[in-house]
Scaffold this motif. Structure first.
Motif, PDB file in Angstrom:
ATOM      1  N   TYR A  20       0.814  -1.212   0.000  1.00 49.79           N
ATOM      2  CA  TYR A  20       0.000   0.000   0.000  1.00 49.79           C
ATOM      3  C   TYR A  20       0.855   1.273   0.000  1.00 49.79           C
ATOM      4  O   TYR A  20       0.540   2.231  -0.717  1.00 49.79           O
ATOM      5  N   PHE A 131      -7.085   3.891 -11.617  1.00 52.30           N
ATOM      6  CA  PHE A 131      -6.905   2.648 -10.897  1.00 52.30           C
ATOM      7  C   PHE A 131      -8.208   1.901 -10.758  1.00 52.30           C
ATOM      8  O   PHE A 131      -9.289   2.444 -10.930  1.00 52.30           O
ATOM      9  N   VAL A 133     -10.253  -0.701  -8.192  1.00 51.05           N
ATOM     10  CA  VAL A 133     -10.336  -1.153  -6.806  1.00 51.05           C
ATOM     11  C   VAL A 133     -11.429  -2.219  -6.734  1.00 51.05           C
ATOM     12  O   VAL A 133     -12.589  -1.945  -7.043  1.00 51.05           O
ATOM     13  N   ARG A 135     -13.459  -4.816  -4.294  1.00 49.14           N
ATOM     14  CA  ARG A 135     -13.807  -5.108  -2.897  1.00 49.14           C
ATOM     15  C   ARG A 135     -14.631  -6.382  -2.868  1.00 49.14           C
ATOM     16  O   ARG A 135     -15.654  -6.474  -3.547  1.00 49.14           O
ATOM     17  N   GLN A 150      -6.110  -3.297  -5.230  1.00 46.16           N
ATOM     18  CA  GLN A 150      -5.996  -2.072  -6.016  1.00 46.16           C
ATOM     19  C   GLN A 150      -4.931  -2.248  -7.088  1.00 46.16           C
ATOM     20  O   GLN A 150      -3.868  -2.800  -6.825  1.00 46.16           O
ATOM     21  N   ARG A 151      -5.234  -1.771  -8.291  1.00 44.97           N
ATOM     22  CA  ARG A 151      -4.256  -1.802  -9.377  1.00 44.97           C
ATOM     23  C   ARG A 151      -4.185  -0.411  -9.994  1.00 44.97           C
ATOM     24  O   ARG A 151      -5.174   0.091 -10.532  1.00 44.97           O
ATOM     25  N   GLU A 161       0.395  -2.766  -7.966  1.00 44.86           N
ATOM     26  CA  GLU A 161      -0.697  -3.425  -7.261  1.00 44.86           C
ATOM     27  C   GLU A 161      -0.484  -3.400  -5.759  1.00 44.86           C
ATOM     28  O   GLU A 161       0.654  -3.413  -5.285  1.00 44.86           O
ATOM     29  N   SER A 163      -2.821  -4.552  -1.892  1.00 43.83           N
ATOM     30  CA  SER A 163      -4.048  -5.082  -1.295  1.00 43.83           C
ATOM     31  C   SER A 163      -4.072  -4.734   0.182  1.00 43.83           C
ATOM     32  O   SER A 163      -3.027  -4.617   0.819  1.00 43.83           O
TER      33      SER A 163
END
Length: 170
Positions: A20, A131, A133, A135, A150-151, A161, A163
């Protein structure tokens, strides 16, 4: 709409993350801003309200300077897989604005958000980016977790990337 749509509603607290900080850095988030984002993600609960009947997802960040984001999710019965989602929403994260498209994925087991930064909201010299996302809920050891993948898609660069896993609070 199929009853197989997962209800993402709940209160979630940070459990773990992978990449992150690097994800934020790749977006040219200033060092202090990265620290603030990481601190908020790790310290404050996040509340998701997922109204399946109206296909609206609201996420509230409970940090002191928290934010609330709401998206209309494209229903699976309104489009074939891969078709452009027509519901657009504008959101704001910090000083940056985004144009968002939300849709269900994986048969309704998760919600995908495509976000594209509005170029005029970027600092001078920062190239526009977007990006994705995702979930979705996962079960592990009798607990429910919200997995946020997330990319980041940067022009002329490899995707970045990350997560984050949040544990659902009882």
């Amino acid at each position: 709409m199929s009853s197989s749509v997962a209800d993402l509603s709940g209160v979630y607290k940070y459990h773990s993350d992978e990449g992150y900080a690097e994800f934020l850095e790749a977006q040219n988030t200033p060092k202090m801003g990265r620290w603030v984002f990481l601190k908020a993600v790790k310290s404050f609960p996040m509340v998701l309200t997922h109204d399946i009947s109206s296909h609206i997802l609201t996420i509230e960040n409970k940090a002191p300077a928290g934010s609330v984001w709401t998206w209309q999710i494209q229903r699976e019965d309104d489009s074939s897989p891969g078709q452009e989602v027509t519901e657009l929403t504008e959101s704001k994260i910090g000083r940056r604005s985004f144009v968002d498209k939300a849709s269900y994925f994986d048969g309704g087991k998760g919600v995908r958000l495509n976000q594209t930064v509005v170029a005029s909201s970027l600092p001078k010299g920062v190239e526009p980016y977007s990006f994705i996302v995702d979930r979705s809920l996962i079960e592990k050891d009798g607990k429910t977790f919200l997995l946020v993948k997330q990319r980041l898609k940067l022009p002329n660069k490899d995707d970045v990337e990350a997560s984050i896993t949040f544990e659902q609070q009882k």
